[in-house]
Design a protein around this motif. Structure first.
Motif, mmCIF file in Angstrom:
data_model
loop_
_atom_site.group_PDB
_atom_site.id
_atom_site.type_symbol
_atom_site.label_atom_id
_atom_site.label_comp_id
_atom_site.label_asym_id
_atom_site.label_seq_id
_atom_site.Cartn_x
_atom_site.Cartn_y
_atom_site.Cartn_z
ATOM 1 N N TYR A 1 33.745 34.482 36.669
ATOM 2 C CA TYR A 1 34.247 35.470 37.597
ATOM 3 C C TYR A 1 34.783 36.675 36.844
ATOM 4 N N ASP A 2 34.791 37.800 37.519
ATOM 5 C CA ASP A 2 35.304 39.043 36.976
ATOM 6 C C ASP A 2 36.189 39.694 38.028
ATOM 7 N N ALA A 3 37.036 40.607 37.607
ATOM 8 C CA ALA A 3 37.898 41.326 38.533
ATOM 9 C C ALA A 3 37.993 42.777 38.106
ATOM 10 N N SER A 4 38.040 43.644 39.094
ATOM 11 C CA SER A 4 38.243 45.056 38.789
ATOM 12 C C SER A 4 39.349 45.602 39.675
ATOM 13 N N ASP A 5 40.013 46.607 39.158
ATOM 14 C CA ASP A 5 41.020 47.332 39.917
ATOM 15 C C ASP A 5 41.122 48.711 39.294
ATOM 16 N N ILE A 6 41.355 49.690 40.130
ATOM 17 C CA ILE A 6 41.489 51.059 39.623
ATOM 18 C C ILE A 6 42.676 51.168 38.667
ATOM 19 N N LEU A 7 43.679 50.312 38.880
ATOM 20 C CA LEU A 7 44.878 50.329 38.043
ATOM 21 C C LEU A 7 44.903 49.127 37.098
ATOM 22 N N LYS A 8 44.925 49.390 35.819
ATOM 23 C CA LYS A 8 44.996 48.315 34.824
ATOM 24 C C LYS A 8 46.239 47.459 35.041
ATOM 25 N N GLY A 9 47.339 48.084 35.451
ATOM 26 C CA GLY A 9 48.587 47.363 35.662
ATOM 27 C C GLY A 9 48.474 46.269 36.708
ATOM 28 N N MET A 10 47.630 46.475 37.717
ATOM 29 C CA MET A 10 47.426 45.433 38.730
ATOM 30 C C MET A 10 46.733 44.224 38.110
ATOM 31 N N LEU A 11 45.747 44.468 37.271
ATOM 32 C CA LEU A 11 45.057 43.364 36.603
ATOM 33 C C LEU A 11 45.978 42.666 35.604
ATOM 34 N N ASP A 12 46.868 43.423 34.982
ATOM 35 C CA ASP A 12 47.806 42.839 34.025
ATOM 36 C C ASP A 12 48.766 41.864 34.694
ATOM 37 N N GLN A 13 48.983 42.012 35.986
ATOM 38 C CA GLN A 13 49.872 41.115 36.725
ATOM 39 C C GLN A 13 49.169 39.837 37.172
ATOM 40 N N SER A 14 47.874 39.754 36.916
ATOM 41 C CA SER A 14 47.098 38.600 37.371
ATOM 42 C C SER A 14 46.966 37.560 36.271
#
Length: 166
Positions: free
Chosen positions: A1-14
């Motif tokens: 699986y992969d994930a994308s978000d416009i904000l890196k900070g949102m992915l950093d919280q995952s």
């Protein structure tokens, strides 16, 4: 699986492994392979209908045969949105700019029929569910109470009341 978000900070919280994170503009990311399942959560609210169509084209190209696409929409006629629309001008006077309700970017809300029409040409709609039954400002003032009420509403069979809160 992969994930994308416009904000890196949102992915950093995952809890998503670093090598599966793709921060940046979804349309510019070169994903490899096809996916059995694509989620688009909390994105449609920030896209115009034209942008939404472009996103759908990319999602369609990423799906494996018989793949599934799950998307969330903010329902235009929900109680939560109606209250937010009434309170936003007041909130902008008092809230900091880092709060969603006080920010100046445009948001897009859809009626169920309109959201379905966006997909009919490209996707088979299996079902539409109302998922979030919390209501602003109760959801901010008393989040635990709001969640308890939302759980009770979610147990109702499909009805005007459930759609009103969803």
């Amino acid at each position: 699986y992969d994930a994308s978000d416009i904000l890196k900070g949102m992915l950093d919280q995952s809890n998503i492994p670093d090598h599966n994170r793709f921060p940046g503009d979804f349309l510019e990311i070169d994903f490899k392979g096809n996916y059995d399942l694509v989620y688009m959560l909390g994105v449609s609210t920030y896209l115009s209908e034209e942008q939404m169509k472009i996103y759908l084209e990319k999602i369609k190209s990423l799906l494996a045969p018989n793949g599934c696409f799950i998307v969330t929409f903010t329902h235009l006629n929900s109680l939560d949105i109606r209250i937010r629309q009434l309170l936003t001008p007041i909130a902008k006077l008092f809230a900091k700019d880092d709060k969603v309700i006080s920010q100046s970017f445009q948001t897009k809300f859809y009626r169920n029929g309109k959201s379905k029409k966006l997909f009919l040409n490209d996707f088979e709609i299996e079902r539409v569910d109302g998922l979030n039954h919390t209501v602003f400002p109760v959801s901010r003032i008393a989040p635990l109470v709001s969640i308890k009420i939302a759980r009770l509403i979610s147990k109702l069979r499909e009805s005007f009341i459930k759609r009103f809160f969803s």
